[in-house]
Design an enzyme around this catalytic site. Structure first.
Site, PDB file in Angstrom:
ATOM      1  N   GLY A 182      -6.998  -2.386 -15.149  1.00 12.81           N
ATOM      2  CA  GLY A 182      -5.559  -2.325 -14.927  1.00 12.81           C
ATOM      3  C   GLY A 182      -5.120  -3.289 -13.842  1.00 12.81           C
ATOM      4  N   VAL A 188      -9.569 -16.172  -2.618  1.00 12.47           N
ATOM      5  CA  VAL A 188     -10.881 -16.577  -3.121  1.00 12.47           C
ATOM      6  C   VAL A 188     -10.917 -18.091  -3.330  1.00 12.47           C
ATOM      7  CG1 VAL A 188     -12.424 -16.495  -5.137  1.00 12.47           C
ATOM      8  CG2 VAL A 188     -11.471 -14.375  -4.199  1.00 12.47           C
ATOM      9  N   VAL A 189      -9.900 -18.614  -4.004  1.00 10.41           N
ATOM     10  CA  VAL A 189      -9.873 -20.047  -4.320  1.00 10.41           C
ATOM     11  C   VAL A 189      -9.814 -20.884  -3.049  1.00 10.41           C
ATOM     12  CG1 VAL A 189      -8.513 -21.880  -5.397  1.00 10.41           C
ATOM     13  CG2 VAL A 189      -8.863 -19.710  -6.609  1.00 10.41           C
ATOM     14  N   GLY A 242     -11.242  -2.274 -10.566  1.00 18.00           N
ATOM     15  CA  GLY A 242     -11.616  -0.917 -10.199  1.00 18.00           C
ATOM     16  C   GLY A 242     -13.047  -0.598 -10.553  1.00 18.00           C
ATOM     17  N   THR A 277      -6.877  -1.686  -7.418  1.00 17.25           N
ATOM     18  CA  THR A 277      -6.371  -0.638  -8.294  1.00 17.25           C
ATOM     19  C   THR A 277      -5.329   0.174  -7.538  1.00 17.25           C
ATOM     20  OG1 THR A 277      -6.906   1.469  -9.380  1.00 17.25           O
ATOM     21  CG2 THR A 277      -8.405   0.737  -7.669  1.00 17.25           C
ATOM     22  N   ASP A 285      -4.804   3.174  -7.941  1.00 14.52           N
ATOM     23  CA  ASP A 285      -5.263   4.567  -7.846  1.00 14.52           C
ATOM     24  C   ASP A 285      -5.897   4.906  -6.497  1.00 14.52           C
ATOM     25  OD1 ASP A 285      -4.462   4.824 -10.492  1.00 14.52           O
ATOM     26  OD2 ASP A 285      -6.448   4.319 -11.270  1.00 14.52           O
ATOM     27  N   ASP A 314      -8.987   4.916  -5.699  1.00 19.88           N
ATOM     28  CA  ASP A 314     -10.033   5.888  -6.029  1.00 19.88           C
ATOM     29  C   ASP A 314     -11.448   5.331  -5.893  1.00 19.88           C
ATOM     30  OD1 ASP A 314      -9.886   4.110  -8.129  1.00 19.88           O
ATOM     31  OD2 ASP A 314      -9.912   5.635  -9.708  1.00 19.88           O
ATOM     32  N   ARG A 323      -4.930   8.320 -12.198  1.00 18.07           N
ATOM     33  CA  ARG A 323      -6.072   8.686 -13.038  1.00 18.07           C
ATOM     34  C   ARG A 323      -6.643  10.022 -12.567  1.00 18.07           C
ATOM     35  NH1 ARG A 323     -10.998   4.581 -14.252  1.00 18.07           N
ATOM     36  NH2 ARG A 323     -11.357   5.106 -12.076  1.00 18.07           N
ATOM     37  N   LYS A 382      18.011  27.271  -0.808  1.00 12.75           N
ATOM     38  CA  LYS A 382      17.677  25.923  -1.261  1.00 12.75           C
ATOM     39  C   LYS A 382      18.082  25.765  -2.722  1.00 12.75           C
ATOM     40  CE  LYS A 382      13.807  22.652  -1.117  1.00 12.75           C
ATOM     41  NZ  LYS A 382      14.508  21.696  -0.277  1.00 12.75           N
ATOM     42  N   ARG A 392      13.853  19.369 -14.640  1.00 11.95           N
ATOM     43  CA  ARG A 392      13.789  18.069 -15.304  1.00 11.95           C
ATOM     44  C   ARG A 392      12.472  17.389 -14.925  1.00 11.95           C
ATOM     45  NH1 ARG A 392      17.232  20.207 -17.539  1.00 11.95           N
ATOM     46  NH2 ARG A 392      19.374  19.529 -18.012  1.00 11.95           N
ATOM     47  N   ILE A 418       5.803   1.470 -14.428  1.00 14.82           N
ATOM     48  CA  ILE A 418       6.619   0.854 -13.384  1.00 14.82           C
ATOM     49  C   ILE A 418       5.858   0.822 -12.058  1.00 14.82           C
ATOM     50  CG2 ILE A 418       7.737   3.019 -12.669  1.00 14.82           C
ATOM     51  CD1 ILE A 418      10.305   1.451 -12.231  1.00 14.82           C
TER      52      ILE A 418
END
Length: 319
Positions: A11, A23-24, A102, A125, A127, A129, A171, A213, A243, A250
């Site tokens: 991803g 890197v380059v 990842g 990533t 995530d 993780d 994930r 509330k 809802r 996104i």
């Protein structure tokens, strides 16, 4: 080491371009040629490889996504695919490879390293993780995207006196939900590592009702389950108008934050440094703002640990 290759896999994450740039330019600074491999391991097997120079990475540090593109490949998981990849690397006389991605991407690097081909992993990533690093490239940008969405949803939740479930990515990890929920003032944060008793969530909502509330925000990590199904359960149990917003992809897009640009630059440069110094089968990371590198086999055998103190704090602040 005369030539190195770089690819992005899995991803996409904001900041990958900043890592490619680092890197380059770090390699060229040390008189090492760089070859960009497009479309991840699939492109590597197909020989979709081209030389890169300083100009190749101009004006990309602020761009989301990855200029090298990304793809998933089942074929690369086979020994035939891995041997084909090494054939292409040898054909272009590339001495070492930097993989930005990842844990799935790192498993590919692990396989190539086991076959004697030098690889270094850079964690990219949203995530967050991956073990061995406090933060991964893209996490901070995705977090800010989620917070912005929570703030806007809270406005309408307040106006209409509703309960909102916001499903976020991550994930099987709850970092994105935890950080977003805490910084967004969510009443409940539901994550895979600490599955809240459903009745506890309901009790919290009812206590809020009793003190007047009118609205609530619940952040749900996708690893727990469907936000839509969870929202239906909430409405059935409380009769509160509920809802659901599934933020989806996104969260992966957008210009990387300053933090992600700096992190990507540091990690990308560090990867080049340790590769040209003869290390292989390593992952670079950041811990307590210090750059580190670990054996990729050790990293893949461990699980990223959730910040338990933060989770407890989120409970205490959402009373």
């Amino acid at each position: 080491m005369k030539r190195i290759g770089v690819l992005t896999s899995g991803g996409d994450a904001p900041g990958m371009n900043a890592a490619i740039r680092a890197v380059v330019r770090k390699a060229i600074y040390h008189d090492v040629e760089v070859f960009g491999i497009k479309n991840g391991y699939q492109g590597l097997m197909e020989g979709n490889i081209e030389p890169m120079n300083v100009g190749s990475v101009g004006d990309i540090i602020q761009r989301g996504g990855t200029i090298l593109f990304s793809a998933r490949s089942d074929k690369f998981k086979t020994e035939e695919g891995q041997n084909l990849a090494i054939e292409q690397l040898n054909k272009y006389e590339i001495d070492g490879l930097i993989v930005i991605g990842g844990d799935g991407s790192f498993r590919g690097a692990q396989k190539l390293t086991a076959k004697g081909y030098p690889c270094i992993g850079v964690p990219g990533t949203i995530d967050n993780d991956i073990a061995g690093t406090d933060f991964t490239i893209g996490f901070d940008t995705a977090l800010n995207t989620v917070i912005e969405a929570i703030d806007k949803i809270r406005d309408t939740a307040t106006s209409h006196e509703r309960t909102y479930i916001i499903e976020v990515m991550g994930r099987d990890a709850g970092d994105l939900a935890l950080w977003a929920g805490l910084s967004g003032g969510a009443e409940s944060i539901i994550i895979p590592e600490k599955k809240d008793d459903f009745n506890e969530v309901i009790d919290r909502l009812k206590r809020g009702q009793e003190r007047g509330k009118k609205h609530s925000i619940i952040v749900l990590a996708e690893g727990v389950g469907s936000g839509i199904e969870y929202g239906e359960r909430i409405q059935e149990a409380t009769n509160l108008e509920t809802r659901v917003t599934v933020l989806g992809y996104i969260q992966r897009g957008g210009s990387p934050s300053a933090q992600d640009r700096v992190l990507a630059s540091r990690l990308g440069a560090k990867a080049v440094e340790i590769l040209i110094n003869g290390k292989s089968g390593r992952m670079v990371g950041i811990e307590n703002n210090e750059l580190v590198d670990y054996d990729i086999n050790d990293i893949l055998s461990k699980k990223h640990e959730l910040n338990k103190e933060m989770y407890q704090l989120s409970k205490e602040l959402s009373i």
